[in-house]
Scaffold this motif. Structure first.
Motif, PDB file in Angstrom:
ATOM      1  N   TYR A  85      43.967   2.535  52.578  1.00  0.00           N
ATOM      2  CA  TYR A  85      45.306   2.871  52.103  1.00  0.00           C
ATOM      3  C   TYR A  85      45.486   2.353  50.683  1.00  0.00           C
ATOM      4  N   GLN A  86      46.522   2.816  50.039  1.00  0.00           N
ATOM      5  CA  GLN A  86      46.905   2.328  48.725  1.00  0.00           C
ATOM      6  C   GLN A  86      48.408   2.031  48.745  1.00  0.00           C
ATOM      7  N   PRO A  87      48.794   0.752  48.683  1.00  0.00           N
ATOM      8  CA  PRO A  87      50.226   0.438  48.666  1.00  0.00           C
ATOM      9  C   PRO A  87      50.818   0.728  47.292  1.00  0.00           C
ATOM     10  N   PHE A  88      52.095   1.130  47.273  1.00  0.00           N
ATOM     11  CA  PHE A  88      52.746   1.417  45.998  1.00  0.00           C
ATOM     12  C   PHE A  88      54.074   0.697  45.849  1.00  0.00           C
ATOM     13  N   TYR A 112      45.264   8.357  49.776  1.00  0.00           N
ATOM     14  CA  TYR A 112      45.049   7.079  49.102  1.00  0.00           C
ATOM     15  C   TYR A 112      44.019   7.177  47.972  1.00  0.00           C
ATOM     16  N   GLN A 113      42.960   7.995  48.163  1.00  0.00           N
ATOM     17  CA  GLN A 113      41.924   8.089  47.137  1.00  0.00           C
ATOM     18  C   GLN A 113      42.479   8.654  45.837  1.00  0.00           C
ATOM     19  N   GLN A 114      43.390   9.615  45.955  1.00  0.00           N
ATOM     20  CA  GLN A 114      43.984  10.227  44.769  1.00  0.00           C
ATOM     21  C   GLN A 114      44.795   9.222  43.962  1.00  0.00           C
ATOM     22  N   GLU A 122      52.209  10.534  38.252  1.00  0.00           N
ATOM     23  CA  GLU A 122      52.080  11.749  37.464  1.00  0.00           C
ATOM     24  C   GLU A 122      52.842  12.876  38.161  1.00  0.00           C
ATOM     25  N   PRO A 123      53.266  13.899  37.423  1.00  0.00           N
ATOM     26  CA  PRO A 123      54.127  14.949  37.990  1.00  0.00           C
ATOM     27  C   PRO A 123      53.584  15.602  39.255  1.00  0.00           C
ATOM     28  N   ASP A 124      52.275  15.775  39.363  1.00  0.00           N
ATOM     29  CA  ASP A 124      51.712  16.470  40.519  1.00  0.00           C
ATOM     30  C   ASP A 124      51.306  15.532  41.660  1.00  0.00           C
ATOM     31  N   ASP A 125      51.604  14.257  41.542  1.00  0.00           N
ATOM     32  CA  ASP A 125      51.240  13.317  42.602  1.00  0.00           C
ATOM     33  C   ASP A 125      52.045  13.600  43.866  1.00  0.00           C
ATOM     34  N   PRO A 126      51.420  13.472  45.038  1.00  0.00           N
ATOM     35  CA  PRO A 126      52.156  13.681  46.293  1.00  0.00           C
ATOM     36  C   PRO A 126      53.096  12.512  46.567  1.00  0.00           C
ATOM     37  N   PRO A 127      54.054  12.694  47.464  1.00  0.00           N
ATOM     38  CA  PRO A 127      54.894  11.570  47.874  1.00  0.00           C
ATOM     39  C   PRO A 127      54.081  10.623  48.754  1.00  0.00           C
ATOM     40  N   PRO A 128      54.503   9.379  48.926  1.00  0.00           N
ATOM     41  CA  PRO A 128      53.785   8.475  49.833  1.00  0.00           C
ATOM     42  C   PRO A 128      53.834   9.007  51.262  1.00  0.00           C
ATOM     43  N   ASP A 129      52.849   8.646  52.058  1.00  0.00           N
ATOM     44  CA  ASP A 129      52.795   9.100  53.443  1.00  0.00           C
ATOM     45  C   ASP A 129      53.784   8.344  54.322  1.00  0.00           C
ATOM     46  N   LEU A 130      54.061   7.109  53.958  1.00  0.00           N
ATOM     47  CA  LEU A 130      54.970   6.268  54.737  1.00  0.00           C
ATOM     48  C   LEU A 130      55.797   5.425  53.783  1.00  0.00           C
TER      49      LEU A 130
END
Length: 214
Positions: A85-88, A112-114, A122-130
């Motif tokens: 995972y990648q925490p934000f 998470y890899q992205q 960045e504008p095209d980044d997805p929203p967090p999963d949780l």
């Protein structure tokens, strides 16, 4: 006849007591962006913006324990289920012209890899999963998360955890988490927070981890 005097004062010069929730209607997107810049990144207040309404909330000190504990529990669960995972943290997520929100914590799991190495969204980044919120239940906050498209939202308030899942662009409440389908998340997290107030966060986390191994 009395004359009305309109007073204009920068948001950054206003003081909000801990526990305050201020709602400001009829805020344009440009005004919202200006207020974000004015407030800056190093601040205790958190924001939510949806459908032209801006909310500014200043958490109470006791807000910190549930926030940190739930975030740590998610990390324990992800490690236990063998997922990376990648925490934000409390990054400001925005949908241009529509919504903005700052979760207490959030996690990229499927994507998470992205997000590895990202210093700014960045504008095209997805929203967090949780995403995780504590002590927030307003329609503005839910509306912001719906607009941004966060698939799973946990809200801890009034000593209970509620799970919201995005379906057809709207949230429905669920008894289970699709991220952790085999774990009674709502019951175990509420119990862990109660224990943390009694014995401290470290022991509460150890006891939580023990349940997984039992």
């Amino acid at each position: 006849m009395a004359t009305q005097l309109r007073v204009t004062k920068p948001i950054s010069q206003m003081w909000f007591a801990p526990g305050s929730l201020v709602s400001i209607p009829d805020v344009s997107w440009q005004e919202f962006e200006t207020i974000l810049q004015e407030l800056g990144e190093k601040r205790s207040a958190r924001i939510a913006y949806s459908h032209g309404t801006l909310e500014i909330m200043v958490p109470l000190p006791e807000h910190e324990l549930p926030r940190d504990l739930i975030s740590d529990i998610v990390k324990i669960l992800l490690k236990w289920t063998g997922r990376r995972y990648q925490p934000f943290g409390s990054t400001t997520f925005k949908r241009e012209g529509a919504a903005g929100v700052e979760p207490d914590a959030c996690f990229y799991i499927e994507h998470y890899q992205q997000m590895i190495g990202r210093r700014r969204l960045e504008p095209d980044d997805p929203p967090p999963d949780l995403a995780i919120e504590t002590d927030v239940t307003s329609k503005t906050t839910l509306g912001a998360y719906e607009a941004i498209g966060v698939p799973e939202l946990w809200i801890y308030a009034s000593s209970a955890l509620k799970i919201y899942l995005l379906q057809d662009k709207h949230y429905i409440q669920s008894d289970t988490s699709p991220t952790f389908p085999d774990i009674p998340v709502t019951a175990w997290i509420s119990q862990a927070i109660d224990r943390a107030w009694e014995v401290g966060s470290v022991q509460a986390l150890e006891e939580f981890a023990g349940k997984l191994e039992a």
